[in-house]
Scaffold this motif. Structure first.
Motif, PDB file in Angstrom:
ATOM      1  N   VAL A  63       0.713  -0.985  -0.069  1.00 44.43           N
ATOM      2  CA  VAL A  63      -0.068   0.082  -0.015  1.00 44.43           C
ATOM      3  C   VAL A  63       0.877   1.317   0.195  1.00 44.43           C
ATOM      4  O   VAL A  63       1.740   1.440   0.876  1.00 44.43           O
ATOM      5  CB  VAL A  63      -0.978  -0.164   1.136  1.00 44.43           C
ATOM      6  CG1 VAL A  63      -1.628   1.246   1.528  1.00 44.43           C
ATOM      7  CG2 VAL A  63      -1.911  -0.905   1.099  1.00 44.43           C
ATOM      8  N   ARG A  64       0.489   2.282  -1.063  1.00 43.95           N
ATOM      9  CA  ARG A  64       1.418   3.314  -1.094  1.00 43.95           C
ATOM     10  C   ARG A  64       0.693   4.767  -0.622  1.00 43.95           C
ATOM     11  O   ARG A  64       1.122   5.847  -1.096  1.00 43.95           O
ATOM     12  CB  ARG A  64       1.899   3.632  -2.533  1.00 43.95           C
ATOM     13  CG  ARG A  64       3.030   2.508  -2.839  1.00 43.95           C
ATOM     14  CD  ARG A  64       3.450   2.657  -4.448  1.00 43.95           C
ATOM     15  NE  ARG A  64       4.401   2.066  -4.824  1.00 43.95           N
ATOM     16  CZ  ARG A  64       4.176   0.746  -5.204  1.00 43.95           C
ATOM     17  NH1 ARG A  64       3.198   0.079  -5.404  1.00 43.95           N
ATOM     18  NH2 ARG A  64       5.447   0.000  -5.450  1.00 43.95           N
ATOM     19  N   ILE A  65      -0.306   4.401   0.137  1.00 47.56           N
ATOM     20  CA  ILE A  65      -1.263   5.533   0.548  1.00 47.56           C
ATOM     21  C   ILE A  65      -1.113   5.610   2.144  1.00 47.56           C
ATOM     22  O   ILE A  65      -1.411   4.716   2.991  1.00 47.56           O
ATOM     23  CB  ILE A  65      -2.587   5.575   0.175  1.00 47.56           C
ATOM     24  CG1 ILE A  65      -2.592   5.458  -1.131  1.00 47.56           C
ATOM     25  CG2 ILE A  65      -3.491   6.723   0.681  1.00 47.56           C
ATOM     26  CD1 ILE A  65      -4.139   5.209  -1.862  1.00 47.56           C
ATOM     27  N   ASP A  66      -0.842   6.885   2.895  1.00 48.70           N
ATOM     28  CA  ASP A  66      -0.644   6.993   4.162  1.00 48.70           C
ATOM     29  C   ASP A  66      -2.142   7.261   4.863  1.00 48.70           C
ATOM     30  O   ASP A  66      -2.987   7.332   4.290  1.00 48.70           O
ATOM     31  CB  ASP A  66       0.563   7.839   4.714  1.00 48.70           C
ATOM     32  CG  ASP A  66       0.242   9.226   4.525  1.00 48.70           C
ATOM     33  OD1 ASP A  66      -0.991   9.668   3.948  1.00 48.70           O
ATOM     34  OD2 ASP A  66       1.028  10.145   4.547  1.00 48.70           O
ATOM     35  N   ARG A  67      -2.014   7.372   6.106  1.00 47.59           N
ATOM     36  CA  ARG A  67      -3.312   7.833   6.980  1.00 47.59           C
ATOM     37  C   ARG A  67      -4.068   8.994   6.415  1.00 47.59           C
ATOM     38  O   ARG A  67      -5.258   9.300   6.645  1.00 47.59           O
ATOM     39  CB  ARG A  67      -3.037   7.470   8.448  1.00 47.59           C
ATOM     40  CG  ARG A  67      -2.622   6.311   8.957  1.00 47.59           C
ATOM     41  CD  ARG A  67      -2.440   6.137  10.248  1.00 47.59           C
ATOM     42  NE  ARG A  67      -2.171   4.798  10.718  1.00 47.59           N
ATOM     43  CZ  ARG A  67      -1.389   4.592  11.836  1.00 47.59           C
ATOM     44  NH1 ARG A  67      -1.357   5.549  12.709  1.00 47.59           N
ATOM     45  NH2 ARG A  67      -1.510   3.071  12.210  1.00 47.59           N
ATOM     46  N   ASP A  68      -3.086   9.839   6.022  1.00 44.95           N
ATOM     47  CA  ASP A  68      -3.566  11.416   5.448  1.00 44.95           C
ATOM     48  C   ASP A  68      -3.949  11.242   4.133  1.00 44.95           C
ATOM     49  O   ASP A  68      -4.010  12.492   3.412  1.00 44.95           O
ATOM     50  CB  ASP A  68      -2.456  12.370   5.911  1.00 44.95           C
ATOM     51  CG  ASP A  68      -2.356  12.323   7.509  1.00 44.95           C
ATOM     52  OD1 ASP A  68      -3.477  12.185   8.270  1.00 44.95           O
ATOM     53  OD2 ASP A  68      -1.389  12.596   7.958  1.00 44.95           O
ATOM     54  N   GLY A  69      -3.678  10.256   3.194  1.00 44.51           N
ATOM     55  CA  GLY A  69      -4.014  10.198   1.636  1.00 44.51           C
ATOM     56  C   GLY A  69      -2.703  10.594   1.084  1.00 44.51           C
ATOM     57  O   GLY A  69      -2.742  10.615  -0.103  1.00 44.51           O
TER      58      GLY A  69
END
Length: 680
Positions: A63-69
């Motif tokens: 996954v290349r998306i963090d918690r903040d998008g």
């Protein structure tokens, strides 16, 4: 008794390898295995391969998306650091930020550039930091390996020079096509200077994306992904899966949720069971506590039931009253009033049958209850601690449930990273049965291996419990070093055993430490590591190292523990086997005896140990000529020492065994053969 046919074993040639010894080790299932080992080769830190499932998940479902998008490119950044050729990269961050996954992902991304250079893929290995203090010379250095080392719990206490030594080691790794990725705490690695360039800060992936990615790409279960979205409205008979994913979810929890859901995707009933398992019965527990705000007696009943699972309802009731500090009301009116005990227990989530209270129908429910009380009703903690001490005392109702209670407390301490949850061996008034005995040792052994909590527990073991003057406290430390902790961290176990054996007192704690040392050799195959430590502790007579007296005391006791044939002959047999193939081991054994024999406090033990060796060389497992040679060197010029006189001259001759008399005859005949030849 000789050892025929030692030239070849398992395809390895042993002859001509004068620094190696052939030893026999007990294998699983009772079969014997023979291996070629070098007793003087420094034993490196243990490694184990990275789980194939982890490699698959970072390859297929990254996954290349963090918690903040935002976009997460930490793995690419770590790969780029490694491609510089220095052999070192660091992933820094908080627990739960996905550091391990980033490290593994980065190492797998090295495949493409390595293939372009004609190099093989990296073999991925996880290093166990079994060192105390840290020592870069213990790190492995095989070719074409990608190593991972998690030091986040200890790096804050590293000496300054360790970083430069680690960098030097990694440059040597790079020379053989290998590299090391260190996992550190967020502030553990320098942010300034030369070392800072190796560090990459981890950012946790978005939990909902992580669960969905694993479901669709790893488990091939795309039909549930839509139900994870915040706006999804479940049908009346559908489980609400979206609520299971929270913004602060640990990556491991997200991957576990995906696995559970994928395994239950074919029915709503199975999904309901998976949800209950994942949430730890959260709905049941909060529901019960929500409706018992005014019924502390039922809450006490539930807590007593989960800690004492398996006892009768009346015993649970008795323990609950003890927690509340209430005495039983013997009036008939009270006895016949209100709900019956079984109904109250069933309402609390228990199963009542065959006069027993159990929770087998709800695995993990007991821990969920304890966790809820500990976190949501924190004011009750001190009262619960005192109550546990009362009910687990010898002869009390909880004495037979020590392991269950210890396991629950260890899990609670690990999840909250709070060692104060555990009854401390050194705290007066703590639950004695849970702080001083075997159950305490198992609990502390489990806690000492935890990736986060473990560092604090290991420090307590080393600095406070092992060197304690209180025999029972030191005994617990020695017991910890006999269990699974010693199997995983044998080097750290040896350090703590040295502190136990270095104390002034000669007590039961030393006996347990001796058992732990023998187990390291017999059960865990750590002859070389243990023998190197014991030799170091004894030290040369002229040594002026700090703490020489206490270290030497520990070494003398440790040597005699390993040499104790009556307790376990195997360590002695292995050591003497090593000596037959390496003369320097013989010299070390003799040097150890030379240091130990003048110690008057150990005279009786020395005498018994030498006598046991002598007898075993006549009618036991030890080789006669080897033991005779050893003892002859040991006793030479030391006839004035009591243990030596007892062997050479004897005490109560009539009470001695025939084997002892025969050994003495051979010893005297050898030393005075010219004056007294052997009879024909």
């Amino acid at each position: 008794m000789e050892e025929p046919g030692l030239e070849f074993f398992g395809g390895q040639r042993a002859d001509g390898n004068h620094r190696s010894v052939v030893v026999q080790a007990q294998a699983v299932g009772g079969a014997n295995a023979v291996a070629v080992v070098n007793i003087h080769e420094k034993e490196l830190l243990p490694v184990h391969s990275v789980e194939p499932a982890v490699i698959s998940s970072v390859r297929q479902a990254w996954v290349r998306i963090d918690r903040d998008g935002g976009e997460v490119l930490a793995a690419e950044a770590v790969r780029d650091v490694l491609l510089r050729g220095d052999g070192l990269a660091v992933v820094a961050g908080d627990e739960g930020s996905g550091r391990y996954g980033i490290a593994v992902r980065a190492l797998t991304m090295m495949d493409k550039p390595r293939r372009s250079e004609g190099k093989p893929s990296l073999e991925l290995w996880q290093i166990t930091p079994d060192w105390d203090p840290p020592d870069s010379s213990l790190l492995p250095i095989e070719a074409n390996c990608g190593y991972l080392l998690n030091v986040s719990a200890e790096i804050a206490e590293w000496p300054k020079e360790m970083l430069s030594k680690l960098s030097d080691h990694c440059r040597r790794l790079a020379e053989v096509g290998s590299c090391l990725v260190v996992i550190a705490s967020r502030d553990g690695w320098p942010t300034m200077g030369h070392e800072a360039a190796a560090a990459v800060q981890a950012r946790p992936p978005a939990p909902r994306h992580l669960v969905g990615s694993h479901l669709s790409l790893l488990h091939r279960c795309t039909e549930l992904v839509e139900r994870l979205q915040p706006g999804y409205e479940p049908d009346e008979n559908e489980q609400d899966l979206a609520r299971l994913v929270t913004d602060d979810m640990h990556p491991e929890d997200a991957t576990e949720l995906a696995r559970l859901l994928a395994g239950a995707a074919d029915s709503e009933q199975k999904l309901a069971e998976a949800v209950e398992r994942f949430t730890g019965w959260r709905d049941y527990v909060t529901g019960f506590f929500g409706r018992t705000v005014e019924r502390p007696e039922d809450r006490a009943l539930l807590l007593a039931a989960v800690l004492l699972e398996g006892v009768s309802p009346s015993q649970v009731h008795q323990a609950a009253r003890d927690l509340l500090g209430e005495k039983a009301d013997d009036s008939v009116r009270t006895a016949l009033s209100g709900l019956d005990l079984g109904s109250r227990l069933r309402d609390a989530g228990a199963k009542v049958g065959d006069n027993k209270v159990t929770f087998t129908h709800r695995p993990g429910y007991g821990y969920a209850v304890l966790k809820h009380i500990w976190t949501e009703l924190a004011d009750a903690q001190s009262h619960i601690r005192k109550w546990i001490a009362r009910i687990t005392a010898n002869g009390e109702i909880g004495a037979d449930r020590l392991d269950t209670i210890a396991e629950l407390l260890a899990r609670l301490a690990a999840e909250h990273n709070d060692s104060t949850v555990l009854p401390s061996p050194a705290t007066r008034g703590a639950a004695a049965a849970l702080s001083r005995g075997d159950a305490a040792a198992r609990m502390l052994s489990s806690a000492a291996q935890h990736p986060v909590l473990g560092a604090a527990v290991r420090k307590q073991l080393r600095e406070n419990w092992a060197p304690s003057r209180d025999q029972e406290v030191a005994r617990v430390a020695a017991l910890v070093c006999q269990g699974t902790f010693a199997a995983r961290f044998p080097g750290q176990a040896l350090v703590r055993l040295r502190h136990v054996l270095a104390r002034d007192a000669d007590d039961q704690a030393n006996g347990e430490a001796g058992r732990a040392l023998r187990a390291l050799v017999s059960e865990h195959g750590k002859l070389a590591l243990t023998w190197a430590a014991v030799n170091d502790w004894i030290g040369p007579p002229e040594s002026n190292t700090p703490g020489k007296a206490s270290r030497s005391r520990a070494g003398r006791r440790a040597f005699l523990a390993l040499a104790d044939l009556t307790a376990d002959p195997y360590p002695t047999e292995l050591l003497l086997t090593a000596a037959r193939h390496d003369e320097s081991v013989t010299d070390e054994i003799v040097a150890a005896w030379n240091v130990i024999l003048p110690d008057k406090a150990l005279a009786h033990t020395c005498e018994n140990t030498l006598a046991a060796w002598a007898e075993a060389s006549i009618d036991g497992p030890l080789l006669g000529n080897q033991v005779l040679d050893l003892v002859e060197r040991v006793v030479s010029g030391r006839i004035g020492l009591d243990p030596v006189a007892a062997i050479v001259v004897g005490r109560e001759i009539d009470a001695e065994s025939k084997a002892m008399r025969e050994f003495r005859r051979r010893l005297i005949s050898r030393r005075f053969s010219a004056a007294r030849p052997e009879p024909s």
